[in-house]
Design a protein around this motif. Structure first.
Motif, short mmCIF file in Angstrom:
data_model
loop_
_atom_site.label_atom_id
_atom_site.label_comp_id
_atom_site.label_asym_id
_atom_site.label_seq_id
_atom_site.Cartn_x
_atom_site.Cartn_y
_atom_site.Cartn_z
N GLU A 23 14.13 -3.29 -1.69
CA GLU A 23 13.28 -2.60 -2.66
C GLU A 23 13.30 -1.09 -2.43
O GLU A 23 12.29 -0.50 -2.03
N LEU A 25 13.20 1.41 -4.47
CA LEU A 25 12.25 2.15 -5.32
C LEU A 25 10.86 2.20 -4.70
O LEU A 25 10.25 3.27 -4.62
N SER A 26 10.36 1.07 -4.27
CA SER A 26 9.01 1.06 -3.70
C SER A 26 8.97 1.81 -2.38
O SER A 26 8.00 2.52 -2.09
N VAL A 27 10.03 1.71 -1.58
CA VAL A 27 10.10 2.46 -0.32
C VAL A 27 10.11 3.96 -0.61
O VAL A 27 9.38 4.73 0.02
N ARG A 29 8.97 5.60 -3.28
CA ARG A 29 7.65 6.04 -3.77
C ARG A 29 6.65 6.15 -2.62
O ARG A 29 5.91 7.14 -2.51
N GLU A 30 6.60 5.13 -1.79
CA GLU A 30 5.64 5.11 -0.67
C GLU A 30 5.89 6.25 0.31
O GLU A 30 4.96 6.93 0.74
N ARG A 31 7.14 6.47 0.68
CA ARG A 31 7.46 7.49 1.67
C ARG A 31 7.22 8.90 1.14
O ARG A 31 6.74 9.76 1.87
N ARG A 33 5.02 9.72 -1.25
CA ARG A 33 3.55 9.85 -1.34
C ARG A 33 2.94 10.11 0.04
O ARG A 33 2.11 11.00 0.21
N ASP A 34 3.36 9.36 1.05
CA ASP A 34 2.83 9.53 2.41
C ASP A 34 3.18 10.90 2.99
O ASP A 34 2.35 11.54 3.62
N GLU A 44 2.07 13.31 -7.13
CA GLU A 44 2.44 12.27 -8.11
C GLU A 44 3.65 12.67 -8.93
O GLU A 44 4.46 11.83 -9.32
N VAL A 47 6.55 11.90 -6.69
CA VAL A 47 6.74 10.45 -6.62
C VAL A 47 7.46 9.96 -7.87
O VAL A 47 8.41 9.17 -7.78
N SER A 51 11.22 8.43 -7.98
CA SER A 51 11.38 7.10 -8.56
C SER A 51 12.45 7.10 -9.65
O SER A 51 13.30 6.20 -9.71
#
Length: 142
Positions: A23, A25-27, A29-31, A33-34, A44, A47, A51
């Motif tokens: 995944e 895309l989710s990794v 976005r999360e990284r 954002r963090d 945002e 992010v 994405s």
């Protein structure tokens, strides 16, 4: 430190490996954002840009993205997405992106163009990087 003329600019960077992930895309976005949380106003926006760039690399390249780099500079946030395919001439905004209001795809680079100060494609020794430079203090997405 990066030497920019007579001034020295401090640059914080974060590298994220994406090749082989189930995944990415989710990794991504999360990284992003963090890494940017509590530091810049455009979290945002960054992010969303990351994405879109990762999603484009997944859809339009054979190997998908291999890494993502986020840099925090004095007045900007730079998002780099690299893939091993050297087709930099194929990366462009769709002519119909802004016109087709209900289109379900084809607007990724148009969104990047709207959110970023500028974006470009840079050839590398092993592929290409699509790079977006966002204003650090302005946020379009809330």
């Amino acid at each position: 430190m990066v030497n920019a003329g007579n001034t020295q600019e401090s640059v914080r960077a974060h590298w994220v490996g994406l090749s082989g992930l189930h995944e990415p895309l989710s990794v991504a976005r999360e990284r992003v954002r963090d890494f940017l949380a509590d530091e810049v106003s455009c979290v945002e926006d960054a992010v969303l840009v990351a994405s879109e760039l990762v999603g484009n690399a997944l859809r339009h390249t054979e190997g998908g993205p291999d890494c993502l780099v986020v840099e925090v500079r004095m007045d900007s946030v730079v998002v780099w997405v690299h893939d091993p395919q050297a087709d930099s001439g194929q990366v462009r905004v769709s002519d119909a992106a802004a016109c087709e209001v209900f289109a379900e795809s084809g607007r990724g680079l148009w969104l990047v163009q709207m959110l970023a100060r500028r974006w470009y494609v840079e050839s590398t020794a092993i592929g290409k990087a699509v790079v977006a430079v966002l204003p650090r203090a302005r946020a379009a997405v809330s």
